[in-house]
Design an enzyme around this catalytic site. Structure first.
Site, PDB file in Angstrom:
ATOM      1  N   CYS A  77      14.472 -56.031 -21.211  1.00  3.35           N
ATOM      2  CA  CYS A  77      13.802 -55.094 -21.969  1.00  3.35           C
ATOM      3  C   CYS A  77      13.002 -54.459 -20.790  1.00  3.35           C
ATOM      4  CB  CYS A  77      12.671 -55.924 -22.894  1.00  3.35           C
ATOM      5  SG  CYS A  77      11.356 -54.957 -23.497  1.00  3.35           S
ATOM      6  N   CYS A 187      15.577 -47.763 -21.787  1.00  5.57           N
ATOM      7  CA  CYS A 187      14.923 -48.881 -22.618  1.00  5.57           C
ATOM      8  C   CYS A 187      16.306 -49.440 -23.552  1.00  5.57           C
ATOM      9  CB  CYS A 187      14.371 -48.181 -23.954  1.00  5.57           C
ATOM     10  SG  CYS A 187      14.319 -49.296 -25.521  1.00  5.57           S
TER      11      CYS A 187
HETATM   12  N1  DGL Z   1      14.192 -52.871 -25.452  1.00  2.00           N
HETATM   13  C1  DGL Z   1      12.724 -52.607 -24.937  1.00  2.00           C
HETATM   14  C2  DGL Z   1      13.063 -51.860 -23.757  1.00  2.00           C
HETATM   15  O1  DGL Z   1      14.030 -51.690 -23.074  1.00  2.00           O
HETATM   16  C3  DGL Z   1      11.578 -52.324 -25.666  1.00  2.00           C
HETATM   17  C4  DGL Z   1      11.743 -51.588 -27.076  1.00  2.00           C
HETATM   18  C5  DGL Z   1      10.262 -51.987 -27.662  1.00  2.00           C
HETATM   19  O2  DGL Z   1       9.920 -52.938 -28.145  1.00  2.00           O
HETATM   20  O3  DGL Z   1       9.418 -50.957 -27.721  1.00  2.00           O
HETATM   21  O4  DGL Z   1      12.114 -51.044 -23.414  1.00  2.00           O
END
Ligand code: DGL
Length: 257
Positions: A77, A187
């Site tokens: 993430c 993301c």
């Molecule tokens: N998958 C996440 C990222 O790479 C976060 C998404 C979220 O929960 O807002 O930033």
């Protein structure tokens, strides 16, 4: 059952389903490794939360993976990496924690004179790490846009919907006269929306994300500590999804398939 330390699983943490894009890259590079995936879907999305909450939630996820006996963890993430990775590396100094970075440098290297679009959450784009990175790229044409609702579309399995297309089209409207050569998916949820991103732009830029970089980095770290799984069979995935009504756990692939 006693597990040799190298056959212990690798933990993969995300606020939700986005980390699957990272899990895929990890499995391609290290098919015999075992994985425990933890999706904090109860608290997703993280991308507009205050730092203190993201740190707390990410710590819980890493602690959960560590207690399950993982030999290392990937914060799959970008948002949680920006805010929490450094802090947690200090707290868990003997436990390797690999994070995700927006792959801007590979995109700039490939298109030094081109137009580069970066899509990420507001937390990632507003973090000092990202701001410093952007200022080090002065002279290149980089446009960074926050797309927090795209996380919700991916979580709801509606990234290919007309609502998502409308959302992205209005996000890109200001840049109708720019043709982006590269699109950095900052993301981990966004690789699941590539098709809709291309439709909203009206063409397909080259997509870049940090999953392969993170996978190679983890493999190097494990190799340097002689912790790569020496098993020749395909590894398993132990899937853990946290919802408001509890934890859903299942084994997705067993060792012998
Ligand atoms: N998958 C996440 C990222 O790479 C976060 C998404 C979220 O929960 O807002 O930033």
């Amino acid at each position: 059952m006693f597990l040799l330390s190298y056959s212990k699983p690798i933990g993969v943490f995300d606020s939700g389903l986005g980390g699957i894009s990272v899990l895929r890259a990890l499995r391609v590079l290290m098919p015999s490794e075992n994985f425990v995936y933890f999706a904090d879907r109860r608290n997703a999305p993280y991308g507009s939360r205050p730092d203190i909450e993201i740190i707390h939630l990410t710590r819980n996820g890493i602690e959960y993976l560590r207690r399950l006996g993982c030999k290392a963890a990937v914060i799959a993430c970008n948002t949680a990496t920006s805010v929490a990775a450094e802090i947690l590396r200090k707290e868990y100094s003997s436990f390797a924690i690999i994070g995700l970075e927006p792959a801007i440098k590979p995109a700039i290297n490939k298109y030094p004179d081109g137009n580069v679009l970066v899509l990420a959450t507001p937390v990632t784009l507003n973090h000092k790490k990202f701001i410093n990175l952007l200022s080090s790229l002065d002279g290149h044409n980089v446009v960074a846009l926050a797309a927090p609702k795209l996380v919700t579309y991916v979580e709801g399995d509606t990234a290919n919907s007309s609502g998502c297309l409308k959302y992205l089209s209005s996000l890109f409207a200001e840049y109708n006269c720019v043709r982006f050569d590269a699109c950095v998916l900052g993301c981990t949820h966004f690789p699941f929306a590539k098709h809709t991103i291309s439709c909203a732009l009206g063409y397909s830029p080259e997509f870049f994300d940090g999953a392969q970089g993170a996978a190679h980095h983890l493999r190097d770290v494990l190799a340097s500590e002689n912790m790569l799984n020496k098993d020749n069979k395909n590894g398993y995935i132990f899937w853990n999804e946290l919802y408001s009504n509890g934890l859903n756990r299942k084994l997705l692939y067993d060792k012998y398939n």
